[in-house]
Design a protein around this motif. Structure first.
Motif, mmCIF file in Angstrom:
data_model
loop_
_atom_site.group_PDB
_atom_site.id
_atom_site.type_symbol
_atom_site.label_atom_id
_atom_site.label_comp_id
_atom_site.label_asym_id
_atom_site.label_seq_id
_atom_site.Cartn_x
_atom_site.Cartn_y
_atom_site.Cartn_z
ATOM 1 N N ILE A 178 77.021 8.937 -10.901
ATOM 2 C CA ILE A 178 76.347 8.073 -12.069
ATOM 3 C C ILE A 178 76.082 9.093 -13.106
ATOM 4 C CG2 ILE A 178 74.713 6.441 -12.486
ATOM 5 C CD1 ILE A 178 74.737 5.810 -9.229
ATOM 6 N N ALA A 179 76.804 8.865 -14.050
ATOM 7 C CA ALA A 179 76.248 9.705 -15.107
ATOM 8 C C ALA A 179 75.695 8.982 -16.236
ATOM 9 C CB ALA A 179 77.714 10.073 -15.997
ATOM 10 N N ASN A 180 75.043 9.941 -17.336
ATOM 11 C CA ASN A 180 74.175 9.398 -18.252
ATOM 12 C C ASN A 180 72.741 8.346 -17.779
ATOM 13 O OD1 ASN A 180 75.847 10.977 -20.098
ATOM 14 N ND2 ASN A 180 77.245 9.244 -19.740
ATOM 15 N N ALA A 181 72.432 8.848 -16.511
ATOM 16 C CA ALA A 181 71.284 7.851 -16.210
ATOM 17 C C ALA A 181 70.159 7.915 -16.875
ATOM 18 C CB ALA A 181 70.996 8.120 -14.454
ATOM 19 N N PHE A 182 69.913 9.014 -17.190
ATOM 20 C CA PHE A 182 68.468 9.385 -18.181
ATOM 21 C C PHE A 182 68.533 8.435 -19.425
ATOM 22 C CE2 PHE A 182 65.780 11.635 -21.068
ATOM 23 C CZ PHE A 182 64.598 11.722 -20.585
ATOM 24 N N GLU A 183 69.803 8.882 -20.214
ATOM 25 C CA GLU A 183 69.879 7.896 -21.303
ATOM 26 C C GLU A 183 70.039 6.662 -21.352
ATOM 27 O OE1 GLU A 183 71.340 12.066 -21.634
ATOM 28 O OE2 GLU A 183 71.697 10.492 -20.410
ATOM 29 N N GLY A 184 70.760 6.396 -19.993
ATOM 30 C CA GLY A 184 70.574 4.777 -19.728
ATOM 31 C C GLY A 184 69.275 4.067 -19.366
ATOM 32 N N ALA A 185 68.343 4.718 -18.799
ATOM 33 C CA ALA A 185 67.117 4.313 -18.490
ATOM 34 C C ALA A 185 66.307 4.308 -19.789
ATOM 35 C CB ALA A 185 66.378 5.217 -17.266
ATOM 36 N N LEU A 186 66.410 5.053 -20.452
ATOM 37 C CA LEU A 186 65.594 5.094 -21.644
ATOM 38 C C LEU A 186 65.670 3.702 -22.560
ATOM 39 C CD1 LEU A 186 65.968 8.879 -23.161
ATOM 40 C CD2 LEU A 186 63.693 7.595 -22.219
ATOM 41 N N LYS A 187 66.955 3.370 -22.510
ATOM 42 C CA LYS A 187 67.194 1.927 -23.178
ATOM 43 C C LYS A 187 66.189 0.939 -22.872
ATOM 44 C CE LYS A 187 71.514 1.413 -22.343
ATOM 45 N NZ LYS A 187 72.820 0.807 -22.241
ATOM 46 N N PHE A 188 65.737 0.851 -21.690
ATOM 47 C CA PHE A 188 64.880 -0.026 -21.153
ATOM 48 C C PHE A 188 63.401 0.366 -21.341
ATOM 49 C CE2 PHE A 188 69.009 -0.572 -19.179
ATOM 50 C CZ PHE A 188 69.057 -2.024 -19.303
ATOM 51 N N VAL A 189 63.038 1.420 -21.594
ATOM 52 C CA VAL A 189 61.767 1.831 -21.738
ATOM 53 C C VAL A 189 60.976 1.279 -23.212
ATOM 54 C CG1 VAL A 189 60.221 3.879 -21.877
ATOM 55 C CG2 VAL A 189 62.336 3.971 -20.359
ATOM 56 N N GLY A 190 59.834 0.807 -22.688
ATOM 57 C CA GLY A 190 59.032 0.334 -23.904
ATOM 58 C C GLY A 190 57.996 1.583 -24.252
ATOM 59 N N ASN A 191 57.606 2.331 -23.418
ATOM 60 C CA ASN A 191 56.880 3.415 -23.726
ATOM 61 C C ASN A 191 57.398 4.606 -22.996
ATOM 62 O OD1 ASN A 191 54.844 5.154 -23.825
ATOM 63 N ND2 ASN A 191 53.100 3.921 -23.117
ATOM 64 N N PRO A 192 58.097 5.664 -23.946
ATOM 65 C CA PRO A 192 58.665 6.867 -23.126
ATOM 66 C C PRO A 192 57.895 7.602 -22.304
ATOM 67 C CG PRO A 192 59.389 6.455 -25.819
ATOM 68 C CD PRO A 192 58.240 5.528 -25.255
ATOM 69 N N ASP A 193 56.480 7.509 -22.451
ATOM 70 C CA ASP A 193 55.611 8.379 -21.748
ATOM 71 C C ASP A 193 55.880 7.956 -20.241
ATOM 72 O OD1 ASP A 193 54.755 10.188 -23.604
ATOM 73 O OD2 ASP A 193 53.012 8.996 -24.145
ATOM 74 N N LEU A 194 56.159 6.516 -20.096
ATOM 75 C CA LEU A 194 56.056 5.736 -18.870
ATOM 76 C C LEU A 194 57.377 5.538 -18.040
ATOM 77 C CD1 LEU A 194 52.997 3.447 -19.592
ATOM 78 C CD2 LEU A 194 53.189 5.435 -18.185
ATOM 79 N N ILE A 195 58.599 6.519 -18.570
ATOM 80 C CA ILE A 195 59.653 6.081 -17.807
ATOM 81 C C ILE A 195 59.563 6.336 -16.201
ATOM 82 C CG2 ILE A 195 60.541 8.495 -18.125
ATOM 83 C CD1 ILE A 195 63.271 7.628 -18.717
ATOM 84 N N SER A 196 60.297 5.183 -15.567
ATOM 85 C CA SER A 196 60.028 5.359 -14.281
ATOM 86 C C SER A 196 61.296 4.835 -13.491
ATOM 87 C CB SER A 196 58.857 4.041 -13.911
ATOM 88 O OG SER A 196 59.316 2.558 -14.130
#
Length: 284
Positions: free
Chosen positions: A118-136
């Motif tokens: 599963i490639a590029n999951a970090f970049e993909g998850a960031l699209k759903f983040v309202g607050n980058p400090d709280l990526i989960s």
């Protein structure tokens, strides 16, 4: 003392891992009959002023709220804080320390997912983040659903994001004593969130309640979207045994993901003392 018939004191907005804004959550809560509300974003107070203003506009009572991540006996446990001073500097400092390290953890999660194709999951998850400090993990779950790897977020957690699975990376959170003391120091009440979720043995759970009470904790969530009706009774008994006030909250995150909508939970068992009675002077 004002009596509240439908308190919902646990939910999340786009400021942490929810999908609705604080304002939209307030409107949804009010439409569902909530008369006392709290926004409890993870380790973050950035939505509090907006939530309080939106609650006032809807005519709901409001309690400041936050859900603090702590590590206890090697597991992540959540402590909800209610009715605190949202400007308290020590609380802000402690939450900032707790948020620290989430980005590094997220990059390690993405590396684990890449190893199973599963490639590029970090970049993909960031699209759903309202607050980058709280990526989960929740943001990774939404990416894996959007990309078609899984059909829903529950499947993502089963296959990829729990202990022993390829995308799981543990995180060292605050200590239980720290979280309780931050909340108390800011004039609030500390509450054990959804205790039925943690999978503790009876002895471990007893230790959690004992230490929490010893540090000054005063409440426990009894009726919550994470508990079964049988667990309502279990934790009602625990509240009485430990002399804790009872809280009620949906833990609502999203119309598409959450099991329980805002304001739709059963009432607290009548034998319990509601946590909002301890906070009557803090309700806005």
């Amino acid at each position: 003392m004002t009596t509240y018939s439908n308190a919902d004191l646990h939910c999340h907005s786009t400021v942490s891992d929810g999908t609705l804004s604080p304002e939209t959550l307030a409107q949804r809560a009010h439409a569902n009959g909530v008369d006392l509300w709290s926004l409890t974003d993870h380790d973050e107070l950035g939505g509090q002023a907006r939530a309080a203003a939106a609650a006032a506009a809807c005519g709901m009572g409001y309690l400041t709220g936050v859900e603090v991540s702590v590590t206890f006996i090697g597991k992540t446990v959540h402590i909800v804080g209610l009715g605190f001073d949202m400007l308290d500097p020590n609380l802000h400092k402690g939450l900032a320390q707790t948020r620290g390290g989430r980005e590094q953890r997220a990059m390690e999660m993405a590396e684990g997912l890449a190893q199973v194709g599963i490639a590029n999951a970090f970049e993909g998850a960031l699209k759903f983040v309202g607050n980058p400090d709280l990526i989960s993990r929740t943001h990774f779950a939404r990416f894996l659903v959007e990309s078609g790897v899984c059909s829903d977020t529950n499947e993502v957690f089963r296959r990829f994001l729990t202990e022993g699975k390829p995308g799981f990376v543990p995180h060292r959170w605050a200590k239980l004593s720290d979280a309780v003391h931050w909340i108390l120091g800011a004039g609030g009440v500390a509450v054990i969130a959804h205790p039925g979720r943690y999978g503790f043995s009876p002895n471990e759970e007893y230790a959690l309640f004992t230490e929490f009470k010893g540090f000054g904790g005063q409440g426990v969530e009894v009726v919550t979207g994470s508990h079964s009706p049988a667990e309502y009774e279990t934790y009602a008994d625990m509240a009485i045994e430990f002399g804790l006030a009872a809280s009620r909250g949906s833990d609502f995150h999203s119309p598409d993901e959450s099991r329980i909508d805002l304001g739709t939970l059963p009432h607290l068992p009548s034998k319990l003392s509601p946590v909002w009675d301890l906070l009557a002077t803090r309700i806005q």
